[in-house]
Design a protein around this motif. Structure first.
Motif, PDB file in Angstrom:
ATOM      1  N   GLY A  32       6.988  -7.478  -5.316  1.00 33.33           N
ATOM      2  CA  GLY A  32       7.175  -6.065  -5.039  1.00 33.33           C
ATOM      3  C   GLY A  32       8.641  -5.687  -5.059  1.00 33.33           C
ATOM      4  O   GLY A  32       9.477  -6.382  -5.658  1.00 33.33           O
ATOM      5  N   VAL A  33       8.960  -4.576  -4.409  1.00 34.14           N
ATOM      6  CA  VAL A  33      10.333  -4.075  -4.377  1.00 34.14           C
ATOM      7  C   VAL A  33      10.744  -3.763  -2.944  1.00 34.14           C
ATOM      8  O   VAL A  33       9.927  -3.321  -2.134  1.00 34.14           O
ATOM      9  N   GLN A  34      12.010  -4.013  -2.653  1.00 35.29           N
ATOM     10  CA  GLN A  34      12.638  -3.577  -1.409  1.00 35.29           C
ATOM     11  C   GLN A  34      13.541  -2.385  -1.731  1.00 35.29           C
ATOM     12  O   GLN A  34      14.431  -2.493  -2.565  1.00 35.29           O
ATOM     13  N   ILE A  35      13.277  -1.262  -1.068  1.00 34.74           N
ATOM     14  CA  ILE A  35      14.013  -0.032  -1.334  1.00 34.74           C
ATOM     15  C   ILE A  35      14.812   0.330  -0.085  1.00 34.74           C
ATOM     16  O   ILE A  35      14.227   0.703   0.937  1.00 34.74           O
ATOM     17  N   PRO A  36      16.131   0.214  -0.111  1.00 37.91           N
ATOM     18  CA  PRO A  36      16.933   0.507   1.088  1.00 37.91           C
ATOM     19  C   PRO A  36      17.105   2.006   1.286  1.00 37.91           C
ATOM     20  O   PRO A  36      16.985   2.804   0.350  1.00 37.91           O
ATOM     21  N   PHE A  37      17.402   2.392   2.530  1.00 41.89           N
ATOM     22  CA  PHE A  37      17.725   3.782   2.827  1.00 41.89           C
ATOM     23  C   PHE A  37      18.611   3.822   4.083  1.00 41.89           C
ATOM     24  O   PHE A  37      18.529   2.949   4.938  1.00 41.89           O
ATOM     25  N   ALA A  38      19.465   4.834   4.166  1.00 42.83           N
ATOM     26  CA  ALA A  38      20.320   5.060   5.346  1.00 42.83           C
ATOM     27  C   ALA A  38      21.077   3.798   5.753  1.00 42.83           C
ATOM     28  O   ALA A  38      21.029   3.377   6.897  1.00 42.83           O
ATOM     29  N   ALA A  83      23.223  -2.236  10.263  1.00 39.25           N
ATOM     30  CA  ALA A  83      21.779  -2.264  10.026  1.00 39.25           C
ATOM     31  C   ALA A  83      21.493  -1.723   8.629  1.00 39.25           C
ATOM     32  O   ALA A  83      22.132  -0.765   8.184  1.00 39.25           O
ATOM     33  N   ARG A  84      20.544  -2.350   7.952  1.00 42.39           N
ATOM     34  CA  ARG A  84      20.153  -1.921   6.617  1.00 42.39           C
ATOM     35  C   ARG A  84      18.631  -1.741   6.583  1.00 42.39           C
ATOM     36  O   ARG A  84      17.898  -2.674   6.255  1.00 42.39           O
ATOM     37  N   PRO A  85      18.122  -0.570   6.927  1.00 42.11           N
ATOM     38  CA  PRO A  85      16.677  -0.338   6.889  1.00 42.11           C
ATOM     39  C   PRO A  85      16.173  -0.259   5.453  1.00 42.11           C
ATOM     40  O   PRO A  85      16.915   0.117   4.538  1.00 42.11           O
ATOM     41  N   PHE A  86      14.913  -0.597   5.259  1.00 41.76           N
ATOM     42  CA  PHE A  86      14.341  -0.591   3.911  1.00 41.76           C
ATOM     43  C   PHE A  86      12.831  -0.408   3.972  1.00 41.76           C
ATOM     44  O   PHE A  86      12.190  -0.642   5.003  1.00 41.76           O
ATOM     45  N   VAL A  87      12.278   0.026   2.852  1.00 41.41           N
ATOM     46  CA  VAL A  87      10.835   0.102   2.646  1.00 41.41           C
ATOM     47  C   VAL A  87      10.461  -0.975   1.641  1.00 41.41           C
ATOM     48  O   VAL A  87      11.202  -1.233   0.688  1.00 41.41           O
ATOM     49  N   VAL A  88       9.319  -1.617   1.846  1.00 40.96           N
ATOM     50  CA  VAL A  88       8.855  -2.640   0.913  1.00 40.96           C
ATOM     51  C   VAL A  88       7.461  -2.286   0.411  1.00 40.96           C
ATOM     52  O   VAL A  88       6.598  -1.846   1.179  1.00 40.96           O
ATOM     53  N   LEU A  89       7.258  -2.422  -0.892  1.00 40.88           N
ATOM     54  CA  LEU A  89       5.965  -2.201  -1.535  1.00 40.88           C
ATOM     55  C   LEU A  89       5.648  -3.433  -2.376  1.00 40.88           C
ATOM     56  O   LEU A  89       6.529  -3.941  -3.089  1.00 40.88           O
ATOM     57  N   GLY A  90       4.411  -3.914  -2.291  1.00 39.48           N
ATOM     58  CA  GLY A  90       4.069  -5.123  -3.019  1.00 39.48           C
ATOM     59  C   GLY A  90       2.622  -5.144  -3.485  1.00 39.48           C
ATOM     60  O   GLY A  90       1.788  -4.384  -3.015  1.00 39.48           O
ATOM     61  N   ALA A  91       2.340  -6.035  -4.423  1.00 39.16           N
ATOM     62  CA  ALA A  91       0.985  -6.228  -4.937  1.00 39.16           C
ATOM     63  C   ALA A  91       0.853  -7.657  -5.438  1.00 39.16           C
ATOM     64  O   ALA A  91       1.840  -8.290  -5.829  1.00 39.16           O
ATOM     65  N   ALA A 128      -4.702  -7.687  -3.913  1.00 39.62           N
ATOM     66  CA  ALA A 128      -4.200  -7.216  -2.627  1.00 39.62           C
ATOM     67  C   ALA A 128      -2.908  -6.435  -2.840  1.00 39.62           C
ATOM     68  O   ALA A 128      -2.134  -6.715  -3.758  1.00 39.62           O
ATOM     69  N   ALA A 129      -2.689  -5.456  -1.986  1.00 40.88           N
ATOM     70  CA  ALA A 129      -1.454  -4.665  -2.005  1.00 40.88           C
ATOM     71  C   ALA A 129      -0.934  -4.553  -0.581  1.00 40.88           C
ATOM     72  O   ALA A 129      -1.667  -4.775   0.388  1.00 40.88           O
ATOM     73  N   SER A 130       0.336  -4.206  -0.461  1.00 39.76           N
ATOM     74  CA  SER A 130       0.935  -4.098   0.872  1.00 39.76           C
ATOM     75  C   SER A 130       2.049  -3.066   0.869  1.00 39.76           C
ATOM     76  O   SER A 130       2.611  -2.722  -0.176  1.00 39.76           O
ATOM     77  N   ALA A 131       2.375  -2.582   2.060  1.00 36.62           N
ATOM     78  CA  ALA A 131       3.489  -1.665   2.252  1.00 36.62           C
ATOM     79  C   ALA A 131       4.026  -1.877   3.659  1.00 36.62           C
ATOM     80  O   ALA A 131       3.271  -2.205   4.581  1.00 36.62           O
ATOM     81  N   GLY A 132       5.337  -1.695   3.822  1.00 40.33           N
ATOM     82  CA  GLY A 132       5.914  -1.913   5.141  1.00 40.33           C
ATOM     83  C   GLY A 132       7.295  -1.303   5.268  1.00 40.33           C
ATOM     84  O   GLY A 132       7.878  -0.801   4.301  1.00 40.33           O
ATOM     85  N   VAL A 133       7.802  -1.343   6.496  1.00 42.73           N
ATOM     86  CA  VAL A 133       9.144  -0.856   6.812  1.00 42.73           C
ATOM     87  C   VAL A 133       9.853  -1.939   7.612  1.00 42.73           C
ATOM     88  O   VAL A 133       9.258  -2.550   8.518  1.00 42.73           O
ATOM     89  N   GLY A 134      11.120  -2.183   7.283  1.00 43.60           N
ATOM     90  CA  GLY A 134      11.861  -3.223   7.982  1.00 43.60           C
ATOM     91  C   GLY A 134      13.325  -2.869   8.112  1.00 43.60           C
ATOM     92  O   GLY A 134      13.785  -1.820   7.648  1.00 43.60           O
ATOM     93  N   GLY A 166      21.747 -13.368   8.431  1.00 39.14           N
ATOM     94  CA  GLY A 166      21.330 -12.220   9.227  1.00 39.14           C
ATOM     95  C   GLY A 166      19.875 -12.344   9.621  1.00 39.14           C
ATOM     96  O   GLY A 166      19.172 -13.279   9.224  1.00 39.14           O
ATOM     97  N   PHE A 167      19.418 -11.388  10.413  1.00 36.36           N
ATOM     98  CA  PHE A 167      18.014 -11.320  10.817  1.00 36.36           C
ATOM     99  C   PHE A 167      17.312 -10.218  10.021  1.00 36.36           C
ATOM    100  O   PHE A 167      17.934  -9.230   9.613  1.00 36.36           O
ATOM    101  N   LYS A 168      16.006 -10.404   9.828  1.00 35.85           N
ATOM    102  CA  LYS A 168      15.192  -9.364   9.200  1.00 35.85           C
ATOM    103  C   LYS A 168      13.923  -9.169  10.017  1.00 35.85           C
ATOM    104  O   LYS A 168      13.197 -10.124  10.299  1.00 35.85           O
ATOM    105  N   ILE A 169      13.655  -7.918  10.407  1.00 31.49           N
ATOM    106  CA  ILE A 169      12.461  -7.559  11.164  1.00 31.49           C
ATOM    107  C   ILE A 169      11.615  -6.659  10.277  1.00 31.49           C
ATOM    108  O   ILE A 169      12.119  -5.683   9.710  1.00 31.49           O
ATOM    109  N   LEU A 170      10.319  -6.962  10.175  1.00 33.01           N
ATOM    110  CA  LEU A 170       9.459  -6.244   9.227  1.00 33.01           C
ATOM    111  C   LEU A 170       8.076  -6.024   9.801  1.00 33.01           C
ATOM    112  O   LEU A 170       7.483  -6.934  10.390  1.00 33.01           O
TER     113      LEU A 170
END
Length: 231
Positions: free
Chosen positions: A134-140, A145-153, A172-178, A188-192
């Motif tokens: 999938g893809v990790q899309i960062p924002f803000a 801190a580097r928040p991101f959205v993740v979409l996968g299949a 299967a597909a998935s979506a999340g925020v981390g 670093g740490f990653k929380i998702l």
């Protein structure tokens, strides 16, 4: 003696000039614009880095309905339990967009749903593993801190530990925020938090419209924490 006195006087008169020049150097190094430039350079280096993240978390949800398979004559829920896995993030551009390759495994058991506060009946052990791209899309983005959205299949492999029953793989597909929390330039740490959807085909040939009337697909949720290594 007179020569030493002259040299000493010359040394004393040159010290203020040296200190003034050194002060100008320090001021140049500590200018806000330069610090901001260094921070932008550090963020850009992190955005361009490959990342590998081993993680562990907690997963819940997931029901195998009796009408979908001949495995059991009752609906079977996957008991909430721990999960672990690893993901690899591959940079695409300078803005932090990354391709993600992920494997995520849960070892649990299937149980028959019971009444409120009553223990469920353990039907069989089960492994649920997701393999996704999938893809990790960062924002803000910020420095800390580097928040991101993740979409996968990809696929979900569901493997009940029942004699004579083989595992099945489904789309299967998935979506999340981390959020990524850098400690150093390379660690670093990653929380998702992520939700999973798995398509289960109906096994009842006499009930063609069941999939349209009842949503009997396989849904799970997960929260995990990982340590990210950048290189």
């Amino acid at each position: 003696m007179r020569r030493l006195a002259v040299l000493f006087v010359l040394l004393l008169t040159s010290l203020p000039l040296f200190a003034q020049d050194r002060g100008r150097d320090d001021d140049w190094r500590n200018r806000p614009a330069d610090r901001d430039g260094y921070r932008r350079h550090s963020r850009r280096a992190a955005d361009n880095a490959f990342e590998i993240t081993p993680f562990a978390g907690y997963r819940w949800g997931g029901t195998i309905f009796a009408g979908e398979t001949r495995l059991f004559h009752v609906d079977a829920d996957v008991a909430p339990s721990g999960a672990f896995g690893v993901d690899l993030a591959i940079p695409v551009n300078d803005n932090g967009l990354k391709i993600e390759l992920m494997a995520d495994h849960q070892a649990s058991h299937l149980e028959r749903e019971s009444g409120l506060f009553d223990p469920g009946t353990n039907l069989a052990d089960v492994d649920v593993t997701y393999f996704q791209a999938g893809v990790q899309i960062p924002f803000a983005q910020s420095r800390n801190a580097r928040p991101f959205v993740v979409l996968g299949a990809g696929i979900a492999n569901i493997d009940p530990q029942v004699t004579g029953v083989s595992s099945e793989s489904r789309f299967a597909a998935s979506a999340g925020v981390g959020v990524k929390l850098p400690i150093t330039d390379n660690v670093g740490f990653k929380i998702l938090g992520r939700g999973f959807y798995t398509a289960l085909e109906n096994d009842d040939a006499d009930c063609v419209i069941c999939d349209y009337v009842y949503d009997r697909n396989f849904y799970q949720g997960e929260v995990n924490v990982g340590v990210t290594f950048s290189f």
